[in-house]
Enzyme design. Sequence first.
Site, PDB file in Angstrom:
ATOM      1  N   PRO A 134      -5.470  -7.808   6.182  1.00  0.00           N
ATOM      2  CA  PRO A 134      -4.675  -8.983   6.823  1.00  0.00           C
ATOM      3  C   PRO A 134      -5.586 -10.261   6.794  1.00  0.00           C
ATOM      4  O   PRO A 134      -4.948 -11.334   6.476  1.00  0.00           O
ATOM      5  CB  PRO A 134      -4.405  -8.416   8.273  1.00  0.00           C
ATOM      6  CG  PRO A 134      -4.890  -7.234   8.410  1.00  0.00           C
ATOM      7  CD  PRO A 134      -5.629  -6.945   7.293  1.00  0.00           C
ATOM      8  N   ARG A 193       3.990  -2.437 -13.464  1.00  0.00           N
ATOM      9  CA  ARG A 193       5.426  -3.113 -14.411  1.00  0.00           C
ATOM     10  C   ARG A 193       5.218  -4.207 -15.305  1.00  0.00           C
ATOM     11  O   ARG A 193       5.908  -4.487 -16.142  1.00  0.00           O
ATOM     12  CB  ARG A 193       6.681  -3.233 -13.258  1.00  0.00           C
ATOM     13  CG  ARG A 193       6.196  -4.327 -12.379  1.00  0.00           C
ATOM     14  CD  ARG A 193       7.202  -4.533 -11.235  1.00  0.00           C
ATOM     15  NE  ARG A 193       8.297  -5.313 -11.686  1.00  0.00           N
ATOM     16  CZ  ARG A 193       9.487  -4.718 -12.121  1.00  0.00           C
ATOM     17  NH1 ARG A 193       9.728  -3.583 -11.943  1.00  0.00           N
ATOM     18  NH2 ARG A 193      10.536  -5.390 -12.627  1.00  0.00           N
ATOM     19  N   GLU A 216      -9.874  -0.849  12.708  1.00  0.00           N
ATOM     20  CA  GLU A 216      -9.853  -2.233  12.807  1.00  0.00           C
ATOM     21  C   GLU A 216     -10.440  -3.014  11.590  1.00  0.00           C
ATOM     22  O   GLU A 216     -10.052  -4.058  11.393  1.00  0.00           O
ATOM     23  CB  GLU A 216     -11.121  -2.691  13.908  1.00  0.00           C
ATOM     24  CG  GLU A 216     -10.161  -2.496  15.477  1.00  0.00           C
ATOM     25  CD  GLU A 216      -9.260  -2.878  15.395  1.00  0.00           C
ATOM     26  OE1 GLU A 216      -8.693  -4.050  15.406  1.00  0.00           O
ATOM     27  OE2 GLU A 216      -8.083  -2.098  15.830  1.00  0.00           O
ATOM     28  N   ASP A 231      12.675 -11.220 -16.229  1.00  0.00           N
ATOM     29  CA  ASP A 231      12.372 -12.791 -16.667  1.00  0.00           C
ATOM     30  C   ASP A 231      12.954 -13.811 -15.687  1.00  0.00           C
ATOM     31  O   ASP A 231      12.583 -14.858 -15.628  1.00  0.00           O
ATOM     32  CB  ASP A 231      12.856 -12.914 -17.991  1.00  0.00           C
ATOM     33  CG  ASP A 231      12.642 -13.989 -18.803  1.00  0.00           C
ATOM     34  OD1 ASP A 231      13.570 -14.710 -19.570  1.00  0.00           O
ATOM     35  OD2 ASP A 231      11.269 -14.018 -18.979  1.00  0.00           O
TER      36      ASP A 231
HETATM   37  C1  9D3 Z   1      -3.930  -4.177  15.568  1.00  0.00           C
HETATM   38  C2  9D3 Z   1      -5.176  -4.348  14.826  1.00  0.00           C
HETATM   39  N1  9D3 Z   1      -5.362  -5.746  14.719  1.00  0.00           N
HETATM   40  C3  9D3 Z   1      -6.261  -6.380  15.732  1.00  0.00           C
HETATM   41  C4  9D3 Z   1      -6.166  -7.902  16.140  1.00  0.00           C
HETATM   42  C5  9D3 Z   1      -5.994  -6.124  13.298  1.00  0.00           C
HETATM   43  C6  9D3 Z   1      -5.698  -5.342  12.207  1.00  0.00           C
HETATM   44  C7  9D3 Z   1      -6.555  -4.459  11.644  1.00  0.00           C
HETATM   45  C8  9D3 Z   1      -5.827  -3.753  10.790  1.00  0.00           C
HETATM   46  C9  9D3 Z   1      -4.239  -5.311  11.768  1.00  0.00           C
HETATM   47  C10 9D3 Z   1      -3.933  -4.454  10.651  1.00  0.00           C
HETATM   48  C11 9D3 Z   1      -4.709  -3.586  10.202  1.00  0.00           C
HETATM   49  C12 9D3 Z   1      -4.090  -2.960   9.114  1.00  0.00           C
HETATM   50  N2  9D3 Z   1      -3.688  -3.732   7.829  1.00  0.00           N
HETATM   51  C13 9D3 Z   1      -3.983  -3.711   6.556  1.00  0.00           C
HETATM   52  O1  9D3 Z   1      -4.994  -2.857   6.398  1.00  0.00           O
HETATM   53  C14 9D3 Z   1      -3.438  -4.352   5.702  1.00  0.00           C
HETATM   54  C15 9D3 Z   1      -2.501  -5.440   5.892  1.00  0.00           C
HETATM   55  C16 9D3 Z   1      -1.525  -5.832   6.941  1.00  0.00           C
HETATM   56  O2  9D3 Z   1      -1.696  -5.201   8.124  1.00  0.00           O
HETATM   57  N3  9D3 Z   1      -0.685  -6.691   6.671  1.00  0.00           N
HETATM   58  C17 9D3 Z   1      -0.614  -7.186   5.462  1.00  0.00           C
HETATM   59  N4  9D3 Z   1      -1.342  -6.941   4.203  1.00  0.00           N
HETATM   60  C18 9D3 Z   1      -2.235  -6.079   4.782  1.00  0.00           C
HETATM   61  S1  9D3 Z   1      -3.240  -5.525   3.377  1.00  0.00           S
HETATM   62  C19 9D3 Z   1      -4.130  -4.721   4.565  1.00  0.00           C
END
Ligand code: 9D3
Length: 255
Positions: A89, A154, A116, A169
């Site tokens: 994230p 793709r 986390e 395209d």
């Molecule tokens: C509830 C946990 N959060 C605490 C503040 C942080 C958190 C840690 C790990 C939130 C989501 C995640 C797992 N998400 C991913 O590994 C992830 C992700 C996403 O949640 N949203 C958009 N793209 C991605 S890419 C990897």
Amino acid sequence: MRVDVVSLFPEFVAQCAAFGVVGRAQERGLLSLHGWNPRDYAPGNYRRVDDRPFGGGPGMVMLIDPLHDAIEAARAADPREAKVVYLTPQGARLTQAKVRELAAHPRLILLCGRYEGVDERLIEAEVDEELSIGDYVLSGGELAAAVVVDAVARLQEGALNDAESAAQDSFEHGLLDCPHYTRPVEHPLGHVPEVLLSGNHAEIARWRRMESLGRTWLRRPDLLDEQALGKADRALLDAFRARYLQGLDEPDGDA
Ligand code: 9D3
């Protein structure tokens, strides 16, 4: 291209890539997908891959060593240099421009976090780029990795048939797609716009372009750079707006 996925659930990503265009790309040898599970590199009977965060707080953090060993095993499986992408994230938002850039690499290693996240030192030492797929909370990086695999597969030469390439395209030009219709012409849910039945290919192309411009203006104005539009496109968008603002654009298809 070759994609290695480092994940506690590598078969989850493999399943997402087993069907349709991406499955076919694998059958054609355009994409080879490999999974590496850090648990297989975790020592002892417990095979522990996570631990409590220093400084306290909720949740668990993925240990450096099992991830490091899994990444190094993936690197060693092919002599070509790999770009290591951590799905998180905290990453930059994935865009089609970034997808095109990733798709041009001969090798990617996609690192998926759970809990986390992963120890920051592993990221600093091993990761070239951090990517997010959008502003919503997932349970881990696997779905995001599957999104990357799908989008880059793709774009491999020969992955799409002619029809799929043509469809691609129009989207690559930065506009939303126009509406599509098929048989029957008359249906209780509405009828097909007359122009599509006219056989006038110039008029059909004009209508589709106007719908694409109009829908982009209505739904995704962030995608539309009106200054960058040509004179013909501006005229089409003006015509769409005039029709829309007169309330003639019935949303139920009975316009
Ligand atoms: C509830 C946990 N959060 C605490 C503040 C942080 C958190 C840690 C790990 C939130 C989501 C995640 C797992 N998400 C991913 O590994 C992830 C992700 C996403 O949640 N949203 C958009 N793209 C991605 S890419 C990897």
